[in-house]
Each structure stands twice: as C-alpha cells, then as structure tokens.
Design an enzyme around this catalytic site. Structure first.
Site, PDB file in Angstrom:
ATOM      1  N   HIS A 171      19.232 -13.534   7.426  1.00 12.25           N
ATOM      2  CA  HIS A 171      18.706 -14.572   6.531  1.00 12.25           C
ATOM      3  C   HIS A 171      17.285 -14.240   6.050  1.00 12.25           C
ATOM      4  CE1 HIS A 171      22.259 -16.849   7.368  1.00 12.25           C
ATOM      5  NE2 HIS A 171      21.925 -17.074   8.629  1.00 12.25           N
TER       6      HIS A 171
ATOM      7  N   ASP B 112      28.880 -14.994   7.258  1.00 11.23           N
ATOM      8  CA  ASP B 112      28.292 -15.978   8.154  1.00 11.23           C
ATOM      9  C   ASP B 112      29.277 -17.089   8.535  1.00 11.23           C
ATOM     10  OD1 ASP B 112      26.483 -17.337   9.702  1.00 11.23           O
ATOM     11  OD2 ASP B 112      25.040 -17.747   8.121  1.00 11.23           O
TER      12      ASP B 112
HETATM   13 ZN   LIG Z   1      24.754 -16.750  11.527  1.00  7.65          ZN
END
Ligand SMILES: [Zn+2]
Length: 455
Positions: A272, A323
């Site tokens: 991220h 994810d």
């Molecule tokens: Zn994650």
C-alpha cells in the site's frame, strides 16, 4: 524438449516476430529465438509473460460483495475490518482450501500466473493452534497446486492490535502466534518446499501495528538463517489513522520508520504505502524495495491515492496485488492505477512516459518486473533462465482486432482485452486452454459447497 512457436511475443527488449521458445522438464526456459520457422513446434498467436499478483488474502474472496451496505454511522476501513473478522471466525480448513482454489483458477483465467499469498489465518476458530501448525498454510499450497498457479507463500506474524504491543482483540485470535511458533512454522514450510519449482516461502510481518519491533527483528533473523534471499512483505501506511497512531507511538510515520530502522532493500515489498510524504516517496523509490499496490481494494476500502506519479518519476518499483479480491484481473488493477490519477487531475496518460510511449505497456512491464522481484521467483520475462509462464492472446478476438505490439497491451489494460486471453501456461504446462481450466467445474462445486456451509 517442449517448444512453442509464437507469431509474436513480448520479450525483454520489446515485441519480436516468429519466436521459438523451448524449456526443460522443470519449466525453465532454455532458449528464445526470434525469426524462425515454426517447424513441428506447437503454435500460438501473441505471447506475453503472465502477471504476478504480489498481495492476496485468498479467504476474503468469499466475502467480496458482502460489505457494500450502508452502515449506521458511515463506513470505512475499520468498520469493514470488523465484518471481515466476523466472516473469518468460522472458516474451516476445507473452506479455506476451496475458496483459495476457486480464486486461483479465476486469477489464472484473468492473466495472473503467480500469486503471493499473505497468509494470516493460522489458528482454529477458537484461536487454538491446529495439531499441525502448518494446517492452513498447507491448504493454501494445496489450493495453488490444484489450480496450477505459482505461489510465493508468506506466513504472517501477528501479535498486537496496535503500535507499542497493544493486546490483540478477540477478532484477531486466529492470526496470533508467538515468535518462536512462527519461526518454527516458517522452518517447516521452507523445508517442505525447498527445491520446488513452483513454490517459494518468505515471511510477512503483518504491519508495525501488529508486530512489535523486537519480534520483527527476531523473525527476520530466523528467516535469514534459513534463506537469506527469501522475500519479506509488510503492510504500511494504508490508512491515515495508522499514520497518526504510528507518529504518536514513535514520532515517525510508518514508511519513514521502516526506511530508518529496517533499511528495506530488494527483498522487501511494502504493501500500500498510500500515505507518504514526498520525502518518504523518494526514499522508498531509492531503496530498491517494491511498493505493492492494490487499486481496486484501496478504492473499495476508501484508503486514498498512492503518490504514483512522483514515485515513478523517482524510478520507484511497484507490483500489483488483488488484496481483498474484490477485483482479480491484473488489467483492472493497472487500469485503476492510471485512472485514479486521471480522475484526480483531470488529465490523461499520467504515468511518466516518453512522448508516444504506450501507457498500457509501461504499466504491464513495470508490474511484471516488480511482481517478479516481490515474489522472489525467476518470472516476468520470456528469457532463458525464467520460468515458462505465458499468456497466449487471440488476436482474432474482436477486443484485439487490428491491434499489434504495444497496442495489444493498451487494449489489455484499458479496453477489455482480457477477454482475448486464450491459453495460460505456468511452468511449461498449459493450465488454461481455450479459456477453460480443466478442473474448473469441480473446483467451483467445492467452492459453492463451502459457501453454502458458511451461510
Ligand atoms: Zn492486505
């Protein structure tokens, strides 16, 4: 010797015509020769390297779409996480395996040939260790084997609910392990897959909020003794609250802390990194680590925008992940990387590029390189020494009609070209032919049965 003849193929230096590729029994490419006749080789149309997905929590595939209802007080990442904790509370090993196998088949069909599983379900629903501590990690490896996808398995270390070693919550009971138990699990998995041509083992300290620094250092040292080149992944700076809590704890921001204290290098993927200052952005780019970007999940969870333009201008490396698996196709992740910035800046073709350069090609190639590095496997290139992991596109498909070379990648990323992925090969073996996976009906039936039991 297995051989494939491609009318056109995306090689490290660009597109080449009439390419013969051969590989050995282990699925490693021996030679790549353009400008040849097909001879008796199997023929394919347009070949490109399959994509690596560098960040996945497979079980979350089965809750995709269940969190899109308005809550009483406004929803965010943290309210989503509560639903996720309730969802995973009852999953049993068969369900974990069935969900992962279904997901991995879907990934293969959408152009992903390798996945890094950030695997944090370790304990039973009551939070007790299974008799075999590797039970659920073994189920993930079994699912990858059934689907035929390449796997980098990253068992997760998770010990606290916030910075400074705050006690874990009830919802986190399935993730928890002492550092000793974790190191033993990693040792078991490394031994089980040593010499494998399709599975690599690394570690994933979940985040600075879930792993105290001393435990993180111990886990890394233990991994280094087993395999000093194994990959290390960690979540960082996904949420502004996480940044604020990190500053309150340490006086520094999460990415800043990681860069200062752990000196991440090419072995590391920081997942991220949504909230970085310009200085963190430049330093991360210079570190050689990969930023793991998951645009559809980051959008779904309302995380924010990764500073992509400045990061790429500083030659930062990135790969893409699915994810939470609300989106699975690599083309969609790459499209939204660019689209987010278009919407934000009201301009087009924003990824730094030379005039006339294809944005689809630039994104696809950068994500191949970053994904290969993050998975720590010889993938992402059609070249001797790399694994034979390919996508075969059908240029007769209407989505690609009249397209050649980098326009194929622009169509793939921006214009529905994924529909033209015809065959998929992993390690020299076709795992999808004519859009079909040979086990897809059985795997989907297992998945439906798992979901019925969950409901
Ligand atoms: Zn994650």
């Amino acid at each position: 010797m297995p051989t494939l003849f491609a009318e056109t193929a995306l090689l490290p230096d660009g597109w080449a015509e009439h390419v013969r590729i051969d590989w050995d029994a282990a699925g490693t490419i021996l030679s790549v020769k353009p400008g040849l006749a097909p001879g008796s080789a199997e023929r394919a149309d347009a070949i490109l390297p399959g994509m690596a997905n560098l960040h996945c929590h497979a079980f979350q595939r089965a809750m995709a779409g269940l969190t899109e209802r308005a809550g009483p007080e406004g929803d965010d990442f943290w309210s989503w996480r509560e639903v996720m904790y309730r969802f995973l509370a009852a999953l049993d090993p068969d369900q974990v395996e069935a969900i992962a196998a279904q997901l991995y088949v879907e990934m293969l069909k959408s152009g992903t040939t390798a996945v890094a599983e950030f695997h944090y379900l370790h304990n039973d629903p009551a939070g007790r260790p299974y008799a075999d501590r590797a039970e659920l990690a073994t189920r993930i490896a079994a699912a990858a084997g059934a689907a035929g996808i390449r796997l980098t398995l990253l068992p997760v270390l998770y010990q606290s609910s916030n910075f400074g070693g705050a006690a874990p919550t009830q919802g986190q009971r399935r993730f928890l392990m002492t550092t000793d138990a974790f190191n033993a699990l990693v040792q078991t998995l490394v031994a089980a897959h040593r010499g494998s041509h399709t599975i690599r083992v690394g570690i994933a300290p979940h985040s600075l909020r879930a792993v105290p620094p001393a435990a993180l250092a111990e886990a890394k040292a233990a991994l280094d003794r087993l395999d000093s080149t194994a990959p290390i992944h960690i979540h960082a700076a996904e949420q502004t609250k996480e940044v604020e809590d990190c500053v309150a704890w340490s006086g520094r921001r999460p990415v800043e802390w990681l860069l200062d204290e752990l000196k991440p290098d090419r072995r590391w993927a920081l997942i991220h990194c949504t909230h970085m200052t310009p200085d963190e952005t430049r330093r991360l780019a210079a570190s050689g680590a990969v930023a793991g970007l998951c645009p559809t999940t980051e959008a779904d969870l309302g995380d924010g925008f990764f500073p992509l333009i400045g990061y790429l201008a500083a030659n930062g490396r990135f790969g893409i992940g699915s994810d939470s698996n609300v989106g699975i196709a690599p083309a969609e992740e790459l499209r939204w990387l660019e689209y987010g910035h278009r919407l934000n800046r009201r301009k087009r073709n924003l990824v730094p590029a030379e005039a006339g350069q294809s944005i689809g090609a630039k994104l696809w190639r950068a994500a191949l390189a970053g994904g290969a590095q993050a998975l720590a496997q010889p993938i992402g290139a059609i070249a001797p020494g790399s694994r034979a992991d390919f996508l075969a596109l059908d240029r007769n498909h209407p989505a690609l009609a009249g397209r050649a070379n980098d326009f194929l990648l622009d169509a793939l990323v921006f214009a529905g070209g994924t529909a033209a992925i015809r065959h998929v090969m992993v390690g020299g073996r076709w795992v999808v032919r004519d859009g079909r996976h040979p086990g897809e009906e059985r795997i989907a039936e297992n998945y439906r049965a798992a979901i019925r039991r969950l409901a």
